[in-house]
Write a protein that holds these residues in place. Structure first.
Motif, PDB file in Angstrom:
ATOM      1  N   UNK A 286       0.873  -1.181   0.000  1.00 40.18           N
ATOM      2  CA  UNK A 286       0.000   0.000   0.000  1.00 40.18           C
ATOM      3  C   UNK A 286       0.908   1.228   0.000  1.00 40.18           C
ATOM      4  N   UNK A 287       0.856   2.051   1.068  1.00 40.01           N
ATOM      5  CA  UNK A 287       1.802   3.166   1.136  1.00 40.01           C
ATOM      6  C   UNK A 287       3.223   2.613   1.189  1.00 40.01           C
ATOM      7  N   UNK A 288       4.095   3.207   0.379  1.00 40.08           N
ATOM      8  CA  UNK A 288       5.478   2.731   0.301  1.00 40.08           C
ATOM      9  C   UNK A 288       6.414   3.908   0.541  1.00 40.08           C
ATOM     10  N   UNK A 289       7.180   3.849   1.623  1.00 43.41           N
ATOM     11  CA  UNK A 289       8.119   4.909   1.947  1.00 43.41           C
ATOM     12  C   UNK A 289       9.259   5.000   0.945  1.00 43.41           C
ATOM     13  N   UNK A 290       9.995   6.098   1.003  1.00 51.30           N
ATOM     14  CA  UNK A 290      11.055   6.343   0.026  1.00 51.30           C
ATOM     15  C   UNK A 290      12.128   5.265   0.078  1.00 51.30           C
ATOM     16  N   UNK A 291      12.539   4.860   1.275  1.00 53.75           N
ATOM     17  CA  UNK A 291      13.566   3.823   1.387  1.00 53.75           C
ATOM     18  C   UNK A 291      13.121   2.529   0.710  1.00 53.75           C
ATOM     19  N   UNK A 292      11.858   2.162   0.910  1.00 55.10           N
ATOM     20  CA  UNK A 292      11.340   0.941   0.280  1.00 55.10           C
ATOM     21  C   UNK A 292      11.311   1.090  -1.238  1.00 55.10           C
ATOM     22  N   UNK A 293      11.002   2.295  -1.726  1.00 58.58           N
ATOM     23  CA  UNK A 293      11.012   2.521  -3.169  1.00 58.58           C
ATOM     24  C   UNK A 293      12.426   2.364  -3.737  1.00 58.58           C
ATOM     25  N   UNK A 294      13.418   2.858  -3.002  1.00 60.52           N
ATOM     26  CA  UNK A 294      14.811   2.723  -3.451  1.00 60.52           C
ATOM     27  C   UNK A 294      15.211   1.253  -3.506  1.00 60.52           C
ATOM     28  N   UNK A 295      14.834   0.492  -2.480  1.00 56.18           N
ATOM     29  CA  UNK A 295      15.184  -0.935  -2.464  1.00 56.18           C
ATOM     30  C   UNK A 295      14.533  -1.673  -3.630  1.00 56.18           C
ATOM     31  N   UNK A 296      13.268  -1.367  -3.912  1.00 52.64           N
ATOM     32  CA  UNK A 296      12.573  -2.041  -5.009  1.00 52.64           C
ATOM     33  C   UNK A 296      13.186  -1.658  -6.352  1.00 52.64           C
ATOM     34  N   UNK A 297      13.539  -0.387  -6.508  1.00 52.08           N
ATOM     35  CA  UNK A 297      14.172   0.044  -7.757  1.00 52.08           C
ATOM     36  C   UNK A 297      15.514  -0.655  -7.948  1.00 52.08           C
ATOM     37  N   UNK A 298      16.259  -0.837  -6.867  1.00 55.23           N
ATOM     38  CA  UNK A 298      17.551  -1.518  -6.967  1.00 55.23           C
ATOM     39  C   UNK A 298      17.379  -2.956  -7.447  1.00 55.23           C
ATOM     40  N   UNK A 299      16.255  -3.584  -7.086  1.00 51.90           N
ATOM     41  CA  UNK A 299      15.997  -4.960  -7.505  1.00 51.90           C
ATOM     42  C   UNK A 299      15.489  -5.033  -8.941  1.00 51.90           C
ATOM     43  N   UNK A 300      14.634  -4.066  -9.338  1.00 50.92           N
ATOM     44  CA  UNK A 300      13.989  -4.113 -10.659  1.00 50.92           C
ATOM     45  C   UNK A 300      13.960  -2.719 -11.280  1.00 50.92           C
ATOM     46  N   UNK A 301      15.118  -2.182 -11.679  1.00 54.50           N
ATOM     47  CA  UNK A 301      15.131  -0.802 -12.183  1.00 54.50           C
ATOM     48  C   UNK A 301      14.341  -0.600 -13.468  1.00 54.50           C
ATOM     49  N   UNK A 302      14.135  -1.656 -14.256  1.00 54.12           N
ATOM     50  CA  UNK A 302      13.371  -1.502 -15.496  1.00 54.12           C
ATOM     51  C   UNK A 302      11.870  -1.573 -15.257  1.00 54.12           C
ATOM     52  N   UNK A 303      11.461  -2.079 -14.103  1.00 52.26           N
ATOM     53  CA  UNK A 303      10.038  -2.277 -13.833  1.00 52.26           C
ATOM     54  C   UNK A 303       9.509  -1.343 -12.755  1.00 52.26           C
ATOM     55  N   UNK A 304      10.283  -1.132 -11.710  1.00 57.63           N
ATOM     56  CA  UNK A 304       9.801  -0.324 -10.593  1.00 57.63           C
ATOM     57  C   UNK A 304       9.812   1.157 -10.957  1.00 57.63           C
ATOM     58  N   UNK A 305       8.914   1.904 -10.326  1.00 57.35           N
ATOM     59  CA  UNK A 305       8.901   3.350 -10.518  1.00 57.35           C
ATOM     60  C   UNK A 305      10.170   3.963  -9.937  1.00 57.35           C
ATOM     61  N   UNK A 306      10.591   5.059 -10.526  1.00 56.23           N
ATOM     62  CA  UNK A 306      11.733   5.792  -9.991  1.00 56.23           C
ATOM     63  C   UNK A 306      11.392   6.238  -8.570  1.00 56.23           C
ATOM     64  N   UNK A 307      12.286   6.017  -7.608  1.00 53.99           N
ATOM     65  CA  UNK A 307      11.984   6.398  -6.223  1.00 53.99           C
ATOM     66  C   UNK A 307      11.530   7.853  -6.112  1.00 53.99           C
ATOM     67  N   UNK A 308      10.443   8.046  -5.380  1.00 58.74           N
ATOM     68  CA  UNK A 308       9.903   9.386  -5.203  1.00 58.74           C
ATOM     69  C   UNK A 308       8.876   9.776  -6.242  1.00 58.74           C
ATOM     70  N   UNK A 309       8.495   8.847  -7.142  1.00 64.17           N
ATOM     71  CA  UNK A 309       7.478   9.157  -8.151  1.00 64.17           C
ATOM     72  C   UNK A 309       6.308   8.176  -8.115  1.00 64.17           C
ATOM     73  N   UNK A 310       6.414   7.112  -7.339  1.00 61.12           N
ATOM     74  CA  UNK A 310       5.367   6.092  -7.317  1.00 61.12           C
ATOM     75  C   UNK A 310       4.116   6.598  -6.610  1.00 61.12           C
ATOM     76  N   UNK A 311       2.952   6.212  -7.116  1.00 59.06           N
ATOM     77  CA  UNK A 311       1.707   6.542  -6.424  1.00 59.06           C
ATOM     78  C   UNK A 311       1.612   5.826  -5.080  1.00 59.06           C
ATOM     79  N   UNK A 312       2.393   4.763  -4.910  1.00 55.62           N
ATOM     80  CA  UNK A 312       2.475   4.145  -3.580  1.00 55.62           C
ATOM     81  C   UNK A 312       3.020   5.159  -2.571  1.00 55.62           C
TER      82      UNK A 312
END
Length: 548
Positions: free
Chosen positions: A468-494
């Motif tokens: 659901x809500x996803x903090x910035x640190x979690x967005x960075x971790x997800x982007x590091x795992x899937x940079x082609x799929x995950x939203x750029x950290x700080x831009x996700x609607x999560x």
């Protein structure tokens, strides 16, 4: 020629438009004063620079994947065309062979001498040899055309294979950049750690100070109500305080109607407010600390005009502009009066409830909650809901060409809200979903609750959530795992508390759960965005966003 044109079209025609990486809107456009604290504004500026860098990496990877798909599709089309050409050549050759066999069987040797010996007269001889020549020429033309088609198809296939190979090589190179993006995301997390820590500390300190101010104000208001009760004063209806000549006994008029005072035996003068005003202020005080949402009308969360409407009920119109237009203006505000917020260049963009000559109570977009805050020096006016409505007056409109403001914060249509960056929204500004630790913006949470109830009625089990809500640190971790799929950290609607990831069957396009959501979720304000649909390059049946 037809083969060449068809293949050129396959190679050169642009594919259907695809979205970039999901959740990649423009950078947060809000000015520094729209944020809850200077430290928060500095963090946003730093995060914006990082987002540009990571978005560039993700964009290159996405483009390479699209080009690779296009090249592979063209190569497949060329191979199919070559196979079809081979079939045509084989058919033409079979036709020639069959013709030759028939001629040999009929005439033994298809030569001019046989034609001469079998002819009855010279004209038959000439006709026979001419026919043979024409038949041979026709077969030669057919076979040559098929061979040319086959040759062109082979050349086109070679070109397409080369294009696919080149795209594959670029994809391999960008896979390395993909790894670089993952490494960069990890570095970003380290670089921002100090800034994030400072920001969190500032936000926590600000919230603690705000909570203390809210508690002090609530205590002061209750003390005032206790003093009224101790003096035996029951607040009269508003209509009894509109005409000073007919005030209840013991009450004295003040500079403007709608309020009164009583002089106690001790000589102290005690302010007496209408019953409706007391109820409205009490309601607002009880709402202190509740979250802000852009169109909230309570009881879970509020907008600034929604808080006023909820407290005063039918005595005030529901919308900010109408409240300014028809409520009676006053020059000397008292508790419970409304203060309309500017500054002038923004027009009437907010409203608060006056508490005293220095403070007001408001649902503040910048601070993301119902708070006690200072009365602004540049207020656009005051109004008293206890008085009768006036003829509609002109509402000050914005003269600034920048972003519009509402309830003390910048109003951005892309989902940006509150005075905090994406992924840094305080937990107190979000509402729980009743499932693990999941939270959303409060209007989204309420809509999810209603949708979940309908879903449970249909399937017998509640909806399944993975995010659901996803903090910035979690967005960075997800982007590091899937940079082609995950939203750029700080831009996700999560990161705005406006998106969910679902499971329990809803994660599959062909499931009954997904079909139910496609048919019903929109009525609750939820959508599976188009970029996540099948065939759009980023298929995510599990991802749903709240649009209100």
């Amino acid at each position: 020629m037809a083969v060449g044109l068809a293949l050129a079209a396959a190679l050169l025609t642009a594919p259907a438009a695809e979205p970039g990486p999901p959740g990649a809107p423009a950078a947060d456009p809000r000015p520094g004063e729209a944020f809850a604290a200077p430290e928060v504004a500095r963090l946003q500026r730093t995060a914006t620079d990082v987002q540009r860098e990571l978005a560039d990496l993700a964009g290159h990877i996405h483009d390479a994947e699209r080009e690779l798909r296009t090249a592979n599709d063209a190569a497949a089309a060329a191979r199919a065309e070559r196979t079809a050409a081979d079939d045509v050549v084989a058919a033409q050759q079979a036709e020639v062979d069959a013709y030759s066999a028939t001629v040999y069987e009929t005439l033994a040797q298809p030569e001019e001498l046989r034609a001469l010996l079998s002819a009855d007269d010279p004209s038959e001889f000439l006709d026979g040899t001419g026919l043979l020549d024409r038949l041979r020429a026709d077969q030669d033309v057919r076979l040559a055309g098929a061979v040319r088609r086959q040759t062109a198809a082979l050349a086109a296939e070679d070109a397409a294979e080369e294009a696919a190979g080149a795209a594959g090589r670029r994809k391999a190179d960008l896979d390395r950049r993909n790894a670089d993006a993952s490494d960069r995301a990890a570095a970003v997390s380290s670089e921002l750690r100090g800034v994030v820590s400072d920001t969190n500390a500032a936000v926590v300190a600000q919230q603690k100070a705000q909570q203390q101010r809210n508690r002090t104000t609530a205590d002061n208001w209750r003390a005032y109500l206790d003093r009224l009760a101790a003096a035996g004063i029951t607040p009269p209806p508003a209509e009894r305080l509109r005409d000073p000549d007919h005030f209840p006994a013991g009450l004295t008029a003040m500079s403007e109607p709608g309020v009164a005072e009583r002089t106690l035996p001790s000589g102290e003068r005690l302010l007496v407010l209408p019953a409706e005003t007391v109820a409205a202020v009490t309601h607002a005080v009880d709402a202190l600390g509740k979250p802000y949402v852009p169109d909230g009308a309570g009881p879970v969360a509020y907008s600034c005009d929604g808080l006023v409407s909820a407290g005063y009920g039918a005595a005030v119109p529901p919308g900010l502009a109408d409240q300014y237009a028809v409520l009676a203006p006053v020059t000397t505000p008292h508790p419970g009066d409304l203060v309309f917020l500017g500054p002038k260049q923004y027009g009437v963009q907010g409203v608060g409830i006056v508490l005293d000559e220095r403070t007001m109570l408001a649902a503040d977009a910048r601070l993301a909650g119902v708070v006690v805050t200072d009365l602004p020096a540049d207020a656009l006016g005051f109004a008293r809901p206890a008085l009768a409505h006036v003829a509609p007056r002109a509402v000050p409109e914005a003269t600034d060409d920048g972003l519009p403001w509402r309830c003390g914060g910048v109003s951005v249509p892309s989902g940006v809200w509150g005075g905090y960056p994406n992924g840094f929204i305080p937990q107190t500004a979000l509402c729980p979903l009743g499932m693990a630790a999941h939270r959303l913006r409060c209007d989204a949470a309420a809509a999810f609750g209603a949708m979940n109830e309908a879903y449970t009625t249909t399937f017998g089990t509640p909806m399944c959530l993975t995010d659901s809500y996803r903090g910035f640190d979690a967005q960075v971790r997800l982007y590091a795992q899937k940079p082609a799929l995950a939203a750029v950290p700080g831009t996700s609607n999560h990161g705005w508390g406006l998106a969910l990831d679902l499971c329990g069957g809803a994660q599959s396009f062909g499931s009954a759960q997904y079909a139910w959501l496609r048919a019903n979720a929109l009525s609750f304000g939820w959508v599976n965005p188009e970029w996540a649909w099948p065939g759009r390059g980023r298929e995510e049946p599990w991802h749903w966003e709240f649009g209100g």
